[in-house]
Design a protein around this motif. Structure first.
Motif, PDB file in Angstrom:
ATOM      1  N   TRP A 288       0.867  -1.183   0.000  1.00 34.62           N
ATOM      2  CA  TRP A 288       0.000   0.000   0.000  1.00 34.62           C
ATOM      3  C   TRP A 288       0.890   1.213   0.000  1.00 34.62           C
ATOM      4  CZ3 TRP A 288      -0.346  -3.868   3.658  1.00 34.62           C
ATOM      5  CH2 TRP A 288      -1.347  -4.786   3.405  1.00 34.62           C
ATOM      6  N   CYS A 289       0.634   2.153  -0.879  1.00 35.54           N
ATOM      7  CA  CYS A 289       1.531   3.305  -1.002  1.00 35.54           C
ATOM      8  C   CYS A 289       0.741   4.597  -0.952  1.00 35.54           C
ATOM      9  CB  CYS A 289       2.317   3.222  -2.307  1.00 35.54           C
ATOM     10  SG  CYS A 289       3.429   4.602  -2.575  1.00 35.54           S
ATOM     11  N   PHE A 290       1.080   5.466  -0.036  1.00 35.02           N
ATOM     12  CA  PHE A 290       0.523   6.808   0.027  1.00 35.02           C
ATOM     13  C   PHE A 290       1.571   7.759  -0.514  1.00 35.02           C
ATOM     14  CE2 PHE A 290      -1.080  10.733   1.426  1.00 35.02           C
ATOM     15  CZ  PHE A 290      -0.065  11.391   2.078  1.00 35.02           C
ATOM     16  N   THR A 291       1.194   8.577  -1.469  1.00 36.39           N
ATOM     17  CA  THR A 291       2.146   9.486  -2.094  1.00 36.39           C
ATOM     18  C   THR A 291       1.575  10.887  -2.053  1.00 36.39           C
ATOM     19  OG1 THR A 291       2.789   7.719  -3.607  1.00 36.39           O
ATOM     20  CG2 THR A 291       3.467   9.948  -4.169  1.00 36.39           C
ATOM     21  N   SER A 292       2.409  11.854  -1.660  1.00 34.33           N
ATOM     22  CA  SER A 292       1.925  13.234  -1.699  1.00 34.33           C
ATOM     23  C   SER A 292       2.372  13.854  -3.014  1.00 34.33           C
ATOM     24  CB  SER A 292       2.458  14.019  -0.497  1.00 34.33           C
ATOM     25  OG  SER A 292       3.865  14.028  -0.483  1.00 34.33           O
ATOM     26  N   GLN A 293       3.437  14.595  -3.016  1.00 31.21           N
ATOM     27  CA  GLN A 293       3.923  15.223  -4.228  1.00 31.21           C
ATOM     28  C   GLN A 293       5.333  14.721  -4.497  1.00 31.21           C
ATOM     29  OE1 GLN A 293       3.682  19.365  -3.237  1.00 31.21           O
ATOM     30  NE2 GLN A 293       1.511  19.493  -3.642  1.00 31.21           N
ATOM     31  N   PHE A 294       5.669  14.590  -5.777  1.00 30.44           N
ATOM     32  CA  PHE A 294       6.995  14.149  -6.136  1.00 30.44           C
ATOM     33  C   PHE A 294       7.891  15.371  -6.346  1.00 30.44           C
ATOM     34  CE2 PHE A 294       4.318  10.665  -7.617  1.00 30.44           C
ATOM     35  CZ  PHE A 294       4.946   9.627  -6.978  1.00 30.44           C
TER      36      PHE A 294
ATOM     37  N   PHE B 294       5.272   7.067   1.162  1.00 34.12           N
ATOM     38  CA  PHE B 294       6.205   8.098   0.702  1.00 34.12           C
ATOM     39  C   PHE B 294       5.539   9.462   0.786  1.00 34.12           C
ATOM     40  CE2 PHE B 294       7.660  10.949  -2.640  1.00 34.12           C
ATOM     41  CZ  PHE B 294       9.028  10.980  -2.407  1.00 34.12           C
ATOM     42  N   CYS B 295       6.266  10.437   1.338  1.00 33.40           N
ATOM     43  CA  CYS B 295       5.737  11.799   1.425  1.00 33.40           C
ATOM     44  C   CYS B 295       6.907  12.768   1.513  1.00 33.40           C
ATOM     45  CB  CYS B 295       4.830  11.948   2.651  1.00 33.40           C
ATOM     46  SG  CYS B 295       4.031  13.582   2.757  1.00 33.40           S
ATOM     47  N   THR B 296       6.767  13.928   0.882  1.00 27.10           N
ATOM     48  CA  THR B 296       7.824  14.932   0.940  1.00 27.10           C
ATOM     49  C   THR B 296       7.858  15.667   2.270  1.00 27.10           C
ATOM     50  OG1 THR B 296       6.301  16.491  -0.131  1.00 27.10           O
ATOM     51  CG2 THR B 296       7.849  15.319  -1.553  1.00 27.10           C
ATOM     52  N   SER B 297       6.851  15.480   3.103  1.00 27.04           N
ATOM     53  CA  SER B 297       6.808  16.120   4.423  1.00 27.04           C
ATOM     54  C   SER B 297       7.354  15.163   5.477  1.00 27.04           C
ATOM     55  CB  SER B 297       5.368  16.524   4.772  1.00 27.04           C
ATOM     56  OG  SER B 297       5.274  16.910   6.134  1.00 27.04           O
ATOM     57  N   HIS B 298       8.532  15.470   6.025  1.00 26.34           N
ATOM     58  CA  HIS B 298       9.116  14.619   7.059  1.00 26.34           C
ATOM     59  C   HIS B 298       8.263  14.636   8.324  1.00 26.34           C
ATOM     60  CE1 HIS B 298      12.059  12.426   9.337  1.00 26.34           C
ATOM     61  NE2 HIS B 298      12.170  13.394  10.223  1.00 26.34           N
ATOM     62  N   ALA B 299       7.629  15.766   8.596  1.00 27.65           N
ATOM     63  CA  ALA B 299       6.778  15.863   9.790  1.00 27.65           C
ATOM     64  C   ALA B 299       5.616  14.873   9.709  1.00 27.65           C
ATOM     65  CB  ALA B 299       6.255  17.292   9.945  1.00 27.65           C
ATOM     66  N   LEU B 300       5.037  14.719   8.510  1.00 29.69           N
ATOM     67  CA  LEU B 300       3.936  13.768   8.360  1.00 29.69           C
ATOM     68  C   LEU B 300       4.435  12.329   8.483  1.00 29.69           C
ATOM     69  CD1 LEU B 300       0.965  13.237   7.815  1.00 29.69           C
ATOM     70  CD2 LEU B 300       1.468  13.265   5.364  1.00 29.69           C
ATOM     71  N   ILE B 301       5.615  12.051   7.952  1.00 35.91           N
ATOM     72  CA  ILE B 301       6.196  10.711   8.086  1.00 35.91           C
ATOM     73  C   ILE B 301       6.400  10.372   9.561  1.00 35.91           C
ATOM     74  CG2 ILE B 301       8.287   9.343   7.690  1.00 35.91           C
ATOM     75  CD1 ILE B 301       6.500   9.502   5.268  1.00 35.91           C
ATOM     76  N   GLU B 302       6.897  11.317  10.347  1.00 37.74           N
ATOM     77  CA  GLU B 302       7.081  11.077  11.778  1.00 37.74           C
ATOM     78  C   GLU B 302       5.741  10.881  12.481  1.00 37.74           C
ATOM     79  OE1 GLU B 302       9.494  14.375  13.161  1.00 37.74           O
ATOM     80  OE2 GLU B 302      11.270  13.059  13.134  1.00 37.74           O
TER      81      GLU B 302
ATOM     82  N   GLY C 153      11.942   6.971   7.802  1.00 39.74           N
ATOM     83  CA  GLY C 153      13.010   7.518   6.994  1.00 39.74           C
ATOM     84  C   GLY C 153      12.836   9.014   6.845  1.00 39.74           C
ATOM     85  N   ARG C 154      13.640   9.625   5.980  1.00 34.59           N
ATOM     86  CA  ARG C 154      13.537  11.069   5.802  1.00 34.59           C
ATOM     87  C   ARG C 154      12.256  11.451   5.079  1.00 34.59           C
ATOM     88  NH1 ARG C 154      15.246  15.121   2.193  1.00 34.59           N
ATOM     89  NH2 ARG C 154      15.958  13.558   0.708  1.00 34.59           N
ATOM     90  N   MET C 155      11.911  10.669   4.041  1.00 29.49           N
ATOM     91  CA  MET C 155      10.695  10.960   3.289  1.00 29.49           C
ATOM     92  C   MET C 155       9.843   9.720   3.077  1.00 29.49           C
ATOM     93  SD  MET C 155      11.626  13.863   0.425  1.00 29.49           S
ATOM     94  CE  MET C 155      12.649  12.770  -0.551  1.00 29.49           C
ATOM     95  N   ASP C 156      10.121   8.649   3.824  1.00 33.36           N
ATOM     96  CA  ASP C 156       9.308   7.453   3.643  1.00 33.36           C
ATOM     97  C   ASP C 156       9.237   6.654   4.938  1.00 33.36           C
ATOM     98  OD1 ASP C 156      11.924   6.519   3.646  1.00 33.36           O
ATOM     99  OD2 ASP C 156      11.457   4.848   2.314  1.00 33.36           O
ATOM    100  N   LEU C 157       8.254   5.783   4.987  1.00 32.37           N
ATOM    101  CA  LEU C 157       8.053   4.887   6.120  1.00 32.37           C
ATOM    102  C   LEU C 157       7.748   3.513   5.552  1.00 32.37           C
ATOM    103  CD1 LEU C 157       7.622   4.366   9.188  1.00 32.37           C
ATOM    104  CD2 LEU C 157       5.218   4.956   8.832  1.00 32.37           C
ATOM    105  N   GLN C 158       8.580   2.530   5.884  1.00 32.26           N
ATOM    106  CA  GLN C 158       8.384   1.172   5.407  1.00 32.26           C
ATOM    107  C   GLN C 158       7.973   0.271   6.562  1.00 32.26           C
ATOM    108  OE1 GLN C 158      11.178  -0.393   2.481  1.00 32.26           O
ATOM    109  NE2 GLN C 158      12.203   1.594   2.410  1.00 32.26           N
ATOM    110  N   LEU C 159       6.910  -0.471   6.357  1.00 22.92           N
ATOM    111  CA  LEU C 159       6.363  -1.341   7.395  1.00 22.92           C
ATOM    112  C   LEU C 159       6.297  -2.772   6.891  1.00 22.92           C
ATOM    113  CD1 LEU C 159       3.352   0.920   8.457  1.00 22.92           C
ATOM    114  CD2 LEU C 159       5.513   0.698   9.678  1.00 22.92           C
ATOM    115  N   GLU C 160       6.559  -3.713   7.781  1.00 26.87           N
ATOM    116  CA  GLU C 160       6.380  -5.129   7.483  1.00 26.87           C
ATOM    117  C   GLU C 160       5.884  -5.817   8.742  1.00 26.87           C
ATOM    118  OE1 GLU C 160       9.232  -7.460   5.065  1.00 26.87           O
ATOM    119  OE2 GLU C 160       9.309  -8.825   6.792  1.00 26.87           O
ATOM    120  N   TRP C 161       4.782  -6.552   8.630  1.00 29.42           N
ATOM    121  CA  TRP C 161       4.236  -7.209   9.808  1.00 29.42           C
ATOM    122  C   TRP C 161       3.554  -8.512   9.424  1.00 29.42           C
ATOM    123  CZ3 TRP C 161       1.857  -3.323   7.204  1.00 29.42           C
ATOM    124  CH2 TRP C 161       0.481  -3.449   6.923  1.00 29.42           C
TER     125      TRP C 161
END
Length: 284
Positions: A2-8, A158-166, A186-194
């Protein structure tokens, strides 16, 4: 996946020189492309095979490109996975080596270039089921061999906003038995595995295999997926276990929409948004 993308966004490197228009007389076959230091030679037809992709836009004059010092077109991305992207465009099939270990990296690059057919193929690879065999102790000195199937879930945000990633990182929690910990952003991404623990698998076996469950970090009032959903459970310390696509997407949307993002309805079916495998959200 599942991928959430804001702006590239892409930060231009210092050394290469910008080209005003890539769709010019110099755009002729064969074309040499420098991707992160890796040099590839291909054709314009291959690069524009998916014309509605970002890669296609780069080589149809819609997005200005850069040139390196040798005059090659330059793209500031990881060069190694670009080999598999080119091969997919050439053959319209995904042929990865058996020992390929950079699936998440290839998925990220395919998402950046917005090559939707490749992303759909990667989704098929991403859904993993594993059959576990374990010893079950019935009585002292009495063991029997049992088997069960577990499903490995992965998500790449993936998101260009680090604040939203946190913020998203703090909204989820890995659980291993009674121990919980926040996923590392990460700086602009969050990877999850469960891996949800099925009822037939003893908890100690789930832990022994190094699996982690995923839950929300608060006692959720998200009735959008807690009511009537037998695949979710509430932990006593707060939080809801995330066992399927709808429960993950509901929590993701709860957070990002509270931050002013809205769903780009061009991609998902609005009536089935919680079951989609890819989702693009934007904030204007």
């Amino acid at each position: 996946m599942w991928c959430f993308t804001s702006q590239f966004t892409e930060t231009p490197p210092i050394q290469p020189t910008a080209v005003n228009s890539t769709h010019s007389a110099c755009m002729c076959d064969p074309i040499c492309v420098n991707v992160g230091g890796e040099l590839y030679t291909t054709t314009l037809d291959t690069l524009t095979r998916c014309r509605d992709s970002m890669l296609g836009a780069m080589f149809t004059g819609q997005i200005p490109l850069l040139r390196d010092r040798n005059g090659n077109f330059f793209i500031d991305r990881d060069g190694k996975p670009f080999r598999h992207i080119l091969n997919f465009l050439r053959c319209n099939s995904l042929d990865l080596p058996g020992d390929f270990t950079e699936l998440a990296l290839l998925r990220r690059e395919a998402d950046f270039f917005q090559i939707r057919p490749l992303l759909e193929e990667l989704e098929k690879v991403d859904s993993q089921e594993r059959v576990l065999h374990f010893n079950y102790k019935r009585k002292p000195e009495n063991y029997e061999l049992r088997s069960c199937t577990v499903r490995v879930h992965t998500a790449h945000v993936f998101c260009t906003s680090h604040a939203l990633i946190e913020l998203l990182s703090s909204s989820f929690s890995y659980r291993t038995g009674a121990v919980s910990m926040a996923p590392e952003p990460g700086r602009m991404d969050l990877q999850l595995e469960w891996v949800p623990c099925p009822p037939e698998l003893p908890t100690e076996q789930h832990i022994r295999h190094g699996f982690r469950e995923l839950s929300t970090t608060q006692q959720s009032e998200n009735s959008i997926y807690t009511q009537g959903n037998s695949n979710t459970s509430t932990y006593g310390s707060g939080g809801v276990s995330i066992s399927d696509t709808p429960s993950f997407m509901a929590e993701l949307l709860r957070v990002v929409m509270a931050e002013g993002f809205r769903i780009d309805l061009v991609s998902p079916d609005p009536s089935d948004v919680l079951n989609c495998r890819r989702l693009r959200c934007v904030r204007y």
